[in-house]
Design a protein around this motif. Structure first.
Motif, PDB file in Angstrom:
ATOM      1  N   LEU A 112       0.786  -1.266  -0.052  1.00 11.57           N
ATOM      2  CA  LEU A 112      -0.104   0.089   0.127  1.00 11.57           C
ATOM      3  C   LEU A 112       0.978   1.513   0.163  1.00 11.57           C
ATOM      4  O   LEU A 112       0.413   2.288  -0.228  1.00 11.57           O
ATOM      5  N   ASN A 113       1.929   1.183   0.092  1.00 12.78           N
ATOM      6  CA  ASN A 113       2.921   2.278   0.238  1.00 12.78           C
ATOM      7  C   ASN A 113       2.526   3.171   1.331  1.00 12.78           C
ATOM      8  O   ASN A 113       2.310   4.600   0.893  1.00 12.78           O
ATOM      9  N   ASP A 114       1.947   2.888   2.525  1.00 10.53           N
ATOM     10  CA  ASP A 114       1.497   3.663   3.533  1.00 10.53           C
ATOM     11  C   ASP A 114       2.361   3.557   4.682  1.00 10.53           C
ATOM     12  O   ASP A 114       2.389   2.457   5.426  1.00 10.53           O
ATOM     13  N   PRO A 115       3.170   4.738   4.973  1.00 10.85           N
ATOM     14  CA  PRO A 115       4.224   4.416   6.106  1.00 10.85           C
ATOM     15  C   PRO A 115       3.456   4.471   7.439  1.00 10.85           C
ATOM     16  O   PRO A 115       4.074   4.271   8.477  1.00 10.85           O
ATOM     17  N   ARG A 116       2.070   4.373   7.452  1.00  8.73           N
ATOM     18  CA  ARG A 116       1.242   4.315   8.612  1.00  8.73           C
ATOM     19  C   ARG A 116       1.445   3.002   9.136  1.00  8.73           C
ATOM     20  O   ARG A 116       1.644   3.025  10.680  1.00  8.73           O
ATOM     21  N   GLY A 128       2.303   9.146  -4.219  1.00  5.40           N
ATOM     22  CA  GLY A 128       1.621  10.224  -4.473  1.00  5.40           C
ATOM     23  C   GLY A 128       1.261  10.443  -5.894  1.00  5.40           C
ATOM     24  O   GLY A 128       0.400  11.222  -6.045  1.00  5.40           O
ATOM     25  N   MET A 129       2.139   9.947  -6.597  1.00  6.22           N
ATOM     26  CA  MET A 129       2.066   9.947  -8.120  1.00  6.22           C
ATOM     27  C   MET A 129       0.926   9.134  -8.710  1.00  6.22           C
ATOM     28  O   MET A 129       0.492   8.309  -8.017  1.00  6.22           O
ATOM     29  N   TYR A 130       0.575   9.402 -10.000  1.00  7.13           N
ATOM     30  CA  TYR A 130      -0.555   8.740 -10.526  1.00  7.13           C
ATOM     31  C   TYR A 130       0.175   7.257 -11.046  1.00  7.13           C
ATOM     32  O   TYR A 130       1.432   7.094 -11.695  1.00  7.13           O
ATOM     33  N   SER A 131      -0.538   6.095 -10.767  1.00  5.25           N
ATOM     34  CA  SER A 131      -0.015   4.673 -11.130  1.00  5.25           C
ATOM     35  C   SER A 131      -0.994   4.433 -12.215  1.00  5.25           C
ATOM     36  O   SER A 131      -2.109   4.235 -12.163  1.00  5.25           O
ATOM     37  N   SER A 132      -0.425   4.131 -13.397  1.00  2.15           N
ATOM     38  CA  SER A 132      -1.343   3.641 -14.524  1.00  2.15           C
ATOM     39  C   SER A 132      -1.529   2.297 -14.462  1.00  2.15           C
ATOM     40  O   SER A 132      -3.032   2.087 -14.705  1.00  2.15           O
ATOM     41  N   GLU A 133      -0.721   1.447 -13.774  1.00  8.85           N
ATOM     42  CA  GLU A 133      -1.355   0.139 -13.354  1.00  8.85           C
ATOM     43  C   GLU A 133      -2.449   0.007 -12.575  1.00  8.85           C
ATOM     44  O   GLU A 133      -3.435  -0.731 -12.675  1.00  8.85           O
ATOM     45  N   ARG A 134      -2.625   0.647 -11.516  1.00 11.92           N
ATOM     46  CA  ARG A 134      -3.474   1.113 -10.263  1.00 11.92           C
ATOM     47  C   ARG A 134      -4.852   1.954 -10.979  1.00 11.92           C
ATOM     48  O   ARG A 134      -5.792   2.090 -10.352  1.00 11.92           O
ATOM     49  N   ALA A 135      -4.317   2.578 -11.971  1.00 13.51           N
ATOM     50  CA  ALA A 135      -5.411   3.889 -12.313  1.00 13.51           C
ATOM     51  C   ALA A 135      -5.856   4.794 -11.634  1.00 13.51           C
ATOM     52  O   ALA A 135      -6.804   5.209 -11.389  1.00 13.51           O
ATOM     53  N   ARG A 136      -4.953   5.337 -10.811  1.00 11.03           N
ATOM     54  CA  ARG A 136      -4.940   6.239  -9.602  1.00 11.03           C
ATOM     55  C   ARG A 136      -3.847   6.843  -8.900  1.00 11.03           C
ATOM     56  O   ARG A 136      -2.918   6.020  -9.318  1.00 11.03           O
ATOM     57  N   LYS A 137      -3.885   7.808  -8.279  1.00 18.11           N
ATOM     58  CA  LYS A 137      -2.692   8.311  -7.516  1.00 18.11           C
ATOM     59  C   LYS A 137      -2.462   7.203  -6.236  1.00 18.11           C
ATOM     60  O   LYS A 137      -3.424   6.787  -6.036  1.00 18.11           O
ATOM     61  N   PHE A 138      -1.157   7.283  -5.943  1.00 15.23           N
ATOM     62  CA  PHE A 138      -0.803   6.081  -5.261  1.00 15.23           C
ATOM     63  C   PHE A 138       0.150   6.497  -4.202  1.00 15.23           C
ATOM     64  O   PHE A 138       1.168   6.869  -4.699  1.00 15.23           O
ATOM     65  N   GLY A 139       0.251   6.118  -3.048  1.00  8.31           N
ATOM     66  CA  GLY A 139       1.197   5.951  -2.000  1.00  8.31           C
ATOM     67  C   GLY A 139       1.579   7.464  -1.353  1.00  8.31           C
ATOM     68  O   GLY A 139       0.892   8.510  -1.416  1.00  8.31           O
ATOM     69  N   ARG A 140       2.370   7.359  -0.184  1.00  9.59           N
ATOM     70  CA  ARG A 140       2.890   8.771   0.591  1.00  9.59           C
ATOM     71  C   ARG A 140       4.394   8.352   0.831  1.00  9.59           C
ATOM     72  O   ARG A 140       4.903   7.386   0.938  1.00  9.59           O
ATOM     73  N   GLU A 141       4.839   9.682   1.128  1.00 12.62           N
ATOM     74  CA  GLU A 141       6.234   9.757   1.435  1.00 12.62           C
ATOM     75  C   GLU A 141       6.539   9.126   2.642  1.00 12.62           C
ATOM     76  O   GLU A 141       5.751   9.085   3.523  1.00 12.62           O
ATOM     77  N   THR A 142       7.828   8.672   2.939  1.00  9.85           N
ATOM     78  CA  THR A 142       8.361   8.130   3.700  1.00  9.85           C
ATOM     79  C   THR A 142       9.235   8.818   4.645  1.00  9.85           C
ATOM     80  O   THR A 142       9.992   8.504   5.322  1.00  9.85           O
ATOM     81  N   THR A 143       9.195  10.151   4.632  1.00  6.22           N
ATOM     82  CA  THR A 143      10.027  11.101   5.234  1.00  6.22           C
ATOM     83  C   THR A 143      10.110  10.905   6.898  1.00  6.22           C
ATOM     84  O   THR A 143       8.849  10.444   7.227  1.00  6.22           O
ATOM     85  N   GLY A 144      11.262  10.649   7.688  1.00  4.90           N
ATOM     86  CA  GLY A 144      11.276  10.557   8.742  1.00  4.90           C
ATOM     87  C   GLY A 144      11.648   9.116   9.259  1.00  4.90           C
ATOM     88  O   GLY A 144      11.802   8.702  10.480  1.00  4.90           O
TER      89      GLY A 144
END
Length: 612
Positions: A300-304, A361-377
């Motif tokens: 999910l590219n979600d640092p949570r 947070g960029m657009y993913s063609s394979e997922r057809a939507r924006k995806f992910g969040r930065e991992t700063t920290g």
């Protein structure tokens, strides 16, 4: 919850007394049948059926009888010696441990080696792994990661079809065999990571629904109904899973758990099940003084997932990072089909070095939507990277490894790309000497309809990857036999050299502070798109010294210009050197006045350097 001892199932509290606790909130009557004896249990307000007896001895076989007529195995069974449809075995988990002085290393010191018990050696069991521990120590590994061992149908399975979360697969050596393996690993200085599955159970031998609402129809997963973490009666399910986590840590001395596909865990409770798992793990750590880690697999590219509980994160210590693998493989020439279609190769690999995730947070063609969040920290030690693993190998139709997909030089470059990253490196069994046997998907189900469903499912999966031909039959015993490591390859010169190369690059990773550092924010990576090359800078806080690395993923010799703010001090590693079976070192052809270096195709060079 009592973290001091296992309370679910059958447990021995002394040489005479056995406790029984079976959760079945909707049952009218629960009994345990052991030999000629039948023991009736009493129900409390939470659906727990409990009792005490001196009739059950360690090693006895027993059944659970529901409402007087359903005779099935114990869902918290510790052993299934006659298979998933047979009686459960009463097992005393007491073990004479010799690892009192063992200290789990810092996670940043982990160098993982993923293996499958059944195919790692010809023995196909825990003893086979024990026999190879000295080899792994000499290689430089610090942690073995064992694919799931929860009891599954038959004797051939990856382990993700397990149906008794507490029972160690009997053909591998059972509970005592796993305890012995962990003890021996600790004696050798190796940590042990165990792969566990809490997002689903396998289809055959899954008797949990007979005992209660372990699953819910509120959500769907790729494997059917979701495990019930937030619906009616979910408290009992959560306890069942949390106690399983604690058992592996407390009773088996496992150092870390890798939680399979946590993105498929559906839980909208105020406190997520992963948060509960982390809280109870922390309580155990505080009580015993032994450190344990929780590692998530998530796409999910979600640092949570890897954020702390105090930040309302889900509390996992680290996670697998597939996107580094995907970008690395496309850089190496992998066709952009299926899930590789989203990756731009060298540019995305550079981003993965900097951010761990490619999509933030960029657009993913394979997922057809924006995806992910930065991992700063988040430090690099929260991300595990690899050039291959069980999924990425076994998900290919022919189970092809890097040893057959790539040239000898590219295999070394892939290894270097992983070991030089600011993340935690992982090897997949056999890659260190260029194993050529495949790692195929295999099962040993007894239900013919289920077998056919597995076959058709594999065909559909490969259709999505635009692959042609017929996949090997997962049910055929030959499929597993073909997947065993061929240790005799180490008698051949180029495989011996590959092993020495891996030993050397692992030693380099350990020896240099800049490479070993997990300061992700200090990693600088530049993609030279036209050349299909990378410039990688690794440094540490407060020092002008750095490790500077050139990576050439192209099939041609390249001339690389060095940034003007970097002064090279000398080569410390070159994968193209003849000692590693390469075509030779060209780095001496450096042109200082132009800050240019020649680099062989499909190779990398590592320099000591300084910022100026």
């Amino acid at each position: 919850m009592d973290i001091r001892t296992r309370t679910t199932g059958i447990n021995f509290i002394n040489n005479k007394t056995t406790t029984i606790n079976i959760w079945a909130p909707q049952a009218e009557k629960i009994e345990v049948q052991c030999g000629k004896f039948t023991i009736s249990l009493n129900k409390d307000d939470f659906g727990n059926w409990t009792g005490f007896t001196d009739l059950i001895k360690a090693g006895d076989l027993y059944w659970v009888i529901i409402d007087g007529h359903k005779r099935i195995p114990d869902p918290a069974s510790l052993g299934q010696p006659e298979g998933v449809h047979g009686p459960s075995s009463a097992i005393d988990l007491h073990y004479e441990w010799t690892d009192d002085s063992w200290q789990n290393p810092s996670l940043r010191d982990y160098i993982f080696y993923e293996l499958h018990t059944g195919t790692y050696t010809a023995d196909g069991n825990f003893q086979g792994i024990i026999n190879q521990l000295d080899y792994l120590v000499e290689l430089g590994i610090t942690a073995i990661e064992i694919m799931p061992v929860a009891a599954f149908p038959g004797e051939r399975n990856w382990g993700y079809d397990g149906v008794f979360p507490y029972a160690v697969q009997w053909s591998y050596g059972g509970a005592a065999g796993l305890q012995q393996l962990v003890d021996k690993c600790h004696q050798k200085g190796l940590a042990v990571v165990l792969d566990v599955v809490y997002n689903h159970l396998g289809p055959e031998g899954n008797y949990l629904t007979e005992f209660g609402p372990y699953f819910t129809d509120k959500y769907k997963t790729p494997w059917g109904a979701a495990v019930n973490y937030d619906d009616r009666y979910s408290d009992g399910v959560r306890k069942f899973v949390i106690e399983n986590v604690l058992m592996w840590f407390r009773d088996f001395h496992v150092d870390a758990l890798r939680l399979d596909a946590v993105h498929a865990i559906k839980d909208f409770s105020a406190i997520h099940i992963l948060q509960d798992i982390r809280r109870e793990t922390d309580r155990l750590i505080k009580q015993t003084g032994r450190m344990h880690y929780l590692i998530a697999e998530s796409d999910l590219n979600d640092p949570r997932y890897i954020s702390g509980l105090s930040e309302n994160g889900l509390g996992m210590h680290a996670q697998w990072t597939d996107e580094f693998h995907h970008a690395l493989r496309v850089s190496a020439g992998e066709p952009k089909t299926g899930y590789y279609s989203d990756f731009m190769g060298i540019e995305h690999l550079a981003k993965a070095y900097r951010d761990a995730y490619v999509y933030t947070g960029m657009y993913s063609s394979e997922r057809a939507r924006k995806f992910g969040r930065e991992t700063t920290g988040h430090p690099g030690s929260q991300f595990i990277v690899f050039s291959q693993n069980h999924d990425q190998t076994g998900n290919r139709m022919l189970g092809s490894r890097s040893g057959t997909l790539y040239s000898y030089e590219m295999q070394k470059l892939l290894a270097g790309a992983v070991m030089l990253s600011p993340f935690l490196p992982m090897l997949f069994m056999g890659e260190e000497y260029g194993e050529t046997n495949p790692f195929l998907y295999f099962v040993s189900h007894t239900d013919s309809e289920l077998v056919e469903n597995v076959r058709s499912g594999r065909k559909q999966e490969f259709a999505a990857m635009h692959l042609e031909g017929e996949a090997p039959d997962p049910q055929d015993p030959v499929t597993m036999q073909q997947s065993r490591l061929n240790w005799s390859l180490l008698k051949e010169k180029h495989h011996q050299v590959m092993l020495l190369f891996y030993q050397a690059i692992i030693a380099l990773h350990k020896r240099h502070a800049q490479i070993h550092s997990d300061e992700k924010e200090l990693t600088r990576c530049t993609a030279l798109k036209e050349l299909n090359c990378l410039l990688l800078e690794r440094s540490t806080t407060g020092s002008s010294e750095l490790i500077f690395c050139l990576m050439n993923f192209s099939v041609e010799i390249q001339q690389i210009s060095i940034p003007v703010n970097i002064k090279l001090a000398g080569v410390i590693f070159n994968s193209a050197a003849q000692i590693w079976g390469g075509p030779g070192d060209l780095s001496a052809a450096r042109q200082p006045e132009h800050q240019q270096i020649s680099i062989q195709p499909e190779s990398f060079i590592v320099y000591q350097a300084n910022y100026v």
